[in-house]
Write a protein that holds these residues in place. Sequence first.
Motif, PDB file in Angstrom:
ATOM      1  N   VAL A  23      39.459  37.659  48.867  1.00 36.68           N
ATOM      2  CA  VAL A  23      40.518  38.525  49.394  1.00 36.68           C
ATOM      3  C   VAL A  23      41.816  38.189  48.670  1.00 36.68           C
ATOM      4  N   CYS A  24      42.679  39.187  48.578  1.00 42.97           N
ATOM      5  CA  CYS A  24      43.960  39.032  47.900  1.00 42.97           C
ATOM      6  C   CYS A  24      44.804  37.978  48.616  1.00 42.97           C
ATOM      7  N   VAL A  25      45.372  37.077  47.857  1.00 42.12           N
ATOM      8  CA  VAL A  25      46.160  35.985  48.410  1.00 42.12           C
ATOM      9  C   VAL A  25      47.406  36.512  49.145  1.00 42.12           C
ATOM     10  N   SER A  26      47.827  37.725  48.800  1.00 42.38           N
ATOM     11  CA  SER A  26      49.046  38.252  49.403  1.00 42.38           C
ATOM     12  C   SER A  26      48.762  39.224  50.545  1.00 42.38           C
ATOM     13  N   CYS A  27      47.973  40.279  50.290  1.00 38.18           N
ATOM     14  CA  CYS A  27      47.780  41.306  51.326  1.00 38.18           C
ATOM     15  C   CYS A  27      46.459  41.148  52.077  1.00 38.18           C
ATOM     16  N   ARG A  28      45.602  40.222  51.626  1.00 36.34           N
ATOM     17  CA  ARG A  28      44.317  39.918  52.272  1.00 36.34           C
ATOM     18  C   ARG A  28      43.305  41.057  52.172  1.00 36.34           C
ATOM     19  N   VAL A  40      44.507  37.960  43.231  1.00 34.04           N
ATOM     20  CA  VAL A  40      45.500  38.952  43.645  1.00 34.04           C
ATOM     21  C   VAL A  40      44.962  40.335  43.325  1.00 34.04           C
ATOM     22  N   CYS A  41      45.165  41.288  44.249  1.00 34.90           N
ATOM     23  CA  CYS A  41      44.670  42.641  43.995  1.00 34.90           C
ATOM     24  C   CYS A  41      45.628  43.383  43.060  1.00 34.90           C
ATOM     25  N   GLN A  42      45.140  44.454  42.503  1.00 38.25           N
ATOM     26  CA  GLN A  42      45.936  45.218  41.529  1.00 38.25           C
ATOM     27  C   GLN A  42      47.211  45.785  42.158  1.00 38.25           C
ATOM     28  N   VAL A  43      47.110  46.190  43.421  1.00 40.53           N
ATOM     29  CA  VAL A  43      48.283  46.754  44.103  1.00 40.53           C
ATOM     30  C   VAL A  43      49.388  45.696  44.191  1.00 40.53           C
ATOM     31  N   CYS A  44      49.003  44.490  44.554  1.00 39.32           N
ATOM     32  CA  CYS A  44      50.002  43.423  44.691  1.00 39.32           C
ATOM     33  C   CYS A  44      50.589  43.023  43.344  1.00 39.32           C
ATOM     34  N   TRP A  45      49.767  42.964  42.294  1.00 38.33           N
ATOM     35  CA  TRP A  45      50.330  42.662  40.966  1.00 38.33           C
ATOM     36  C   TRP A  45      51.380  43.703  40.601  1.00 38.33           C
TER      37      TRP A  45
END
Length: 257
Positions: A23-28, A40-45
């Motif tokens: 899971v993404c470290v930021s948005c999960r 990290v997911c692409q959206v968060c990058w």
Amino acid sequence: MLAIPRLARDAWAGALDLVFAPVCVSCRAPVPTTLPDRVVCQVCWARCRPLPAPRCDRCWGPVPAREDPRPKCRTCGDWPAAVRSIRSAYVMDDVPRDLVHALKYQGWEAAAAPMSARMARIAWPRDVSDEARLVVAVPTSRARLRERGYNQAALLAAGFAAGTERVAAPELLERTRATATQTALHPSERRANVARAFSVPARQAPRVRGEHVMLVDDVWTTGATALACSEALLEAGARVVSVATFARVIPELERLG
Ligand SMILES: [Zn+2]
Ligand SMILES: [Zn+2]
């Protein structure tokens, strides 16, 4: 041997994937396992911001927008001339902050690879690209190393060196005394806290002599730590020091919230 029906086996594998899916470290949100970067997911990058312009050529600190092309920089105006260039991949806000915290406090060691890969894309002035060969990390204290199991700056330095075809040389700098954590300190106290806390071991001094050294840390806050490390490197004979960090605190943006 008991044969497990294929359907059940597949269902079990699927369930495991669901439980342990990255899971993404930021948005999960789940991160597709097909992507090379599972931290990290692409959206968060895409939400990570580069340092805002206009910025100082030398330190990338914010400078007032005005006609004068080279106003004396409020951030780096008083630094030693041998501190050549400071660069950070992103502003220290939402996603970068989550990444830094995951790496630093939550034992999320895997975050170092994608973070240093982003640092490796930073653009440098020509002379820095040409000259800076050795990559040194801000050293951590023995106590913190024991507690965490790794030095997050050293992991970033190793990835950054590999990504930019430089030489990682973490042994060139050591912490000579423990310091209080910088987090709770006022900017004016930070410099005193880290003054003379770093040195180049005598046997390593010949390696830094005459070199343009690239210093790596996770975050640039006031620059106190990086400057104390730079002073140690310069005292040992380094000619120039540049600094790369993953994120940078921009106080002007913090105040705006
Ligand atoms: Zn995300
Ligand atoms: Zn500056």
